[in-house]
Design an enzyme around this catalytic site. Structure first.
Site, mmCIF file in Angstrom:
data_model
loop_
_atom_site.group_PDB
_atom_site.id
_atom_site.type_symbol
_atom_site.label_atom_id
_atom_site.label_comp_id
_atom_site.label_asym_id
_atom_site.label_seq_id
_atom_site.Cartn_x
_atom_site.Cartn_y
_atom_site.Cartn_z
ATOM 1 N N THR A 192 0.832 -1.202 0.000
ATOM 2 C CA THR A 192 0.000 0.000 0.000
ATOM 3 C C THR A 192 0.865 1.251 0.000
ATOM 4 O O THR A 192 0.619 2.194 -0.768
ATOM 5 C CB THR A 192 -0.940 -0.015 1.218
ATOM 6 O OG1 THR A 192 -1.742 -1.196 1.167
ATOM 7 C CG2 THR A 192 -1.845 1.200 1.213
ATOM 8 N N TYR A 206 -12.409 -4.769 -5.664
ATOM 9 C CA TYR A 206 -13.541 -4.199 -6.397
ATOM 10 C C TYR A 206 -14.716 -5.167 -6.423
ATOM 11 O O TYR A 206 -15.745 -4.895 -5.839
ATOM 12 C CB TYR A 206 -13.166 -3.764 -7.818
ATOM 13 C CG TYR A 206 -14.306 -2.983 -8.477
ATOM 14 C CD1 TYR A 206 -14.456 -1.629 -8.226
ATOM 15 C CD2 TYR A 206 -15.233 -3.611 -9.290
ATOM 16 C CE1 TYR A 206 -15.506 -0.918 -8.780
ATOM 17 C CE2 TYR A 206 -16.286 -2.910 -9.855
ATOM 18 C CZ TYR A 206 -16.421 -1.561 -9.597
ATOM 19 O OH TYR A 206 -17.470 -0.858 -10.140
ATOM 20 N N TYR A 234 -2.025 -11.257 1.285
ATOM 21 C CA TYR A 234 -2.127 -9.914 1.875
ATOM 22 C C TYR A 234 -3.606 -9.668 2.154
ATOM 23 O O TYR A 234 -4.411 -9.531 1.237
ATOM 24 C CB TYR A 234 -1.544 -8.884 0.899
ATOM 25 C CG TYR A 234 -1.520 -7.451 1.369
ATOM 26 C CD1 TYR A 234 -1.900 -7.066 2.649
ATOM 27 C CD2 TYR A 234 -1.075 -6.451 0.509
ATOM 28 C CE1 TYR A 234 -1.854 -5.740 3.058
ATOM 29 C CE2 TYR A 234 -1.017 -5.121 0.896
ATOM 30 C CZ TYR A 234 -1.408 -4.772 2.164
ATOM 31 O OH TYR A 234 -1.369 -3.457 2.559
ATOM 32 N N LYS A 265 0.169 -11.731 5.412
ATOM 33 C CA LYS A 265 0.316 -10.413 6.033
ATOM 34 C C LYS A 265 -1.084 -9.905 6.333
ATOM 35 O O LYS A 265 -1.903 -9.731 5.423
ATOM 36 C CB LYS A 265 1.036 -9.448 5.094
ATOM 37 C CG LYS A 265 1.232 -8.072 5.728
ATOM 38 C CD LYS A 265 0.910 -6.960 4.778
ATOM 39 C CE LYS A 265 0.931 -5.636 5.522
ATOM 40 N NZ LYS A 265 0.420 -4.537 4.698
#
Length: 306
Positions: free
Chosen positions: A58, A121, A147, A175
């Site tokens: 990110t 999305y 993730y 993660k």
């Protein structure tokens, strides 16, 4: 290997542990990719004592980069620090075909492992999520780390889906940025052979307490030595010192959250007077204005970090 802190899972060939910052992507003033600045930031955190780097998370603004740019980021980071620490590259995308393409390109660029965010999305059911990760691990010969960041992707993994994903050959760890500690605790208990990395600066020490072996810390992008000290105190058995440093991380985290989304890390790097420039965020994200920057500087000075 850690002494007292949790040990990596047996399914993780990289044995990830300690501090693994989600390194930033540097941009020139006109918004083009700055490979030298990106590599310099990776060098900065490695020199600060971290145990691995995670480009294209990110903080690396990965959704705003093209496939070519992503490959160049991975190659720049690998060339700079790949001989010293593991480089686990983010390769996530909304679609499976895109993700597989990014994964193959990151592998070609020299990444040691791949971090695959849940598709975003469109909503996913368990069957689709498991099939997605199966396609990725079958496409590459590198360890894959899930993730999990539902606040950004809109998709949470159920514990049963995670256990199915964990059984895939090549799946090495997860993660977690959900901040859902009960979910994380049970996920670790259900899947002891995986490596778990806590993904929020609000939960660094609590993540270690619940069984995470590593910490993906945005604060470590600016102050790697602070987060490394926290991990080392914990691993030395000095829980009181680790708690004190977690409290300090809370203060830094609050300071970095001033202003527009994610602007604080790059602004704070410039305030540290590092010998490289990572530029601003790529549009539509925006950097701090003068008032926010001055307030951030005052906060960091109050914390004796500048």
């Amino acid at each position: 290997m850690p002494d007292i802190a949790p040990s990596p899972g047996r399914d993780d060939p990289l044995s990830l542990a300690g501090v693994v910052p989600p390194t930033v992507t540097a941009f020139e003033a006109d918004g083009t990719l700055d490979e030298a600045g990106t590599a310099a930031h990776a060098r900065f955190v490695v020199d600060g004592g971290v145990d691995g780097v995670f480009p294209l998370g990110t903080n690396g603004e990965f959704p705003l980069l093209s496939g070519d740019e992503r490959e160049r980021v991975v190659r720049a980071v690998v060339d700079e620090v790949g001989d010293e620490v593991p480089v686990i590259a983010g390769v996530g995308a909304p679609g499976t075909k895109q993700t597989v393409s990014h994964a193959r390109r990151a592998a070609d660029a020299g990444a040691d492992g791949l971090v695959v965010v849940t598709p975003y999305y469109f909503p996913l059911d368990d069957e689709a999520a498991v099939a997605h990760y199966r396609r990725v691990v079958e496409a590459v010969d590198l360890p894959v780390y899930v993730y999990h960041i539902p606040s950004k992707t809109g998709n949470s993994l159920s514990l049963s889906a995670l256990s199915e994903i964990a059984a895939l050959d090549g799946l090495a760890g997860l993660k977690d940025s959900s901040k859902d500690v009960p979910w994380l605790g049970q996920a670790i208990d259900d899947n002891p052979d995986l490596t778990f990395l806590v993904g929020s600066d609000s939960l660094l020490k609590p993540g270690l307490d619940v069984g995470c072996t590593g910490m993906v810390s945005a604060v470590a992008n600016v102050f790697p030595e602070l987060v490394v000290d926290l991990y080392e105190a914990y691993d030395d058995g000095d829980r009181e010192r680790a708690t004190e440093l977690q409290s300090r991380v809370y203060d830094v985290r609050s300071a970095l959250k001033r202003g527009p989304y994610m602007a604080g890390v790059k602004a704070a790097l410039s305030l540290r007077n590092v010998d490289f420039d990572v530029g601003s965020l790529r549009e539509p994200l925006r950097g701090m204005d003068d008032a926010d920057r001055e307030a951030l500087e005052a906060d960091l000075q109050d914390l004796d970090l500048l």
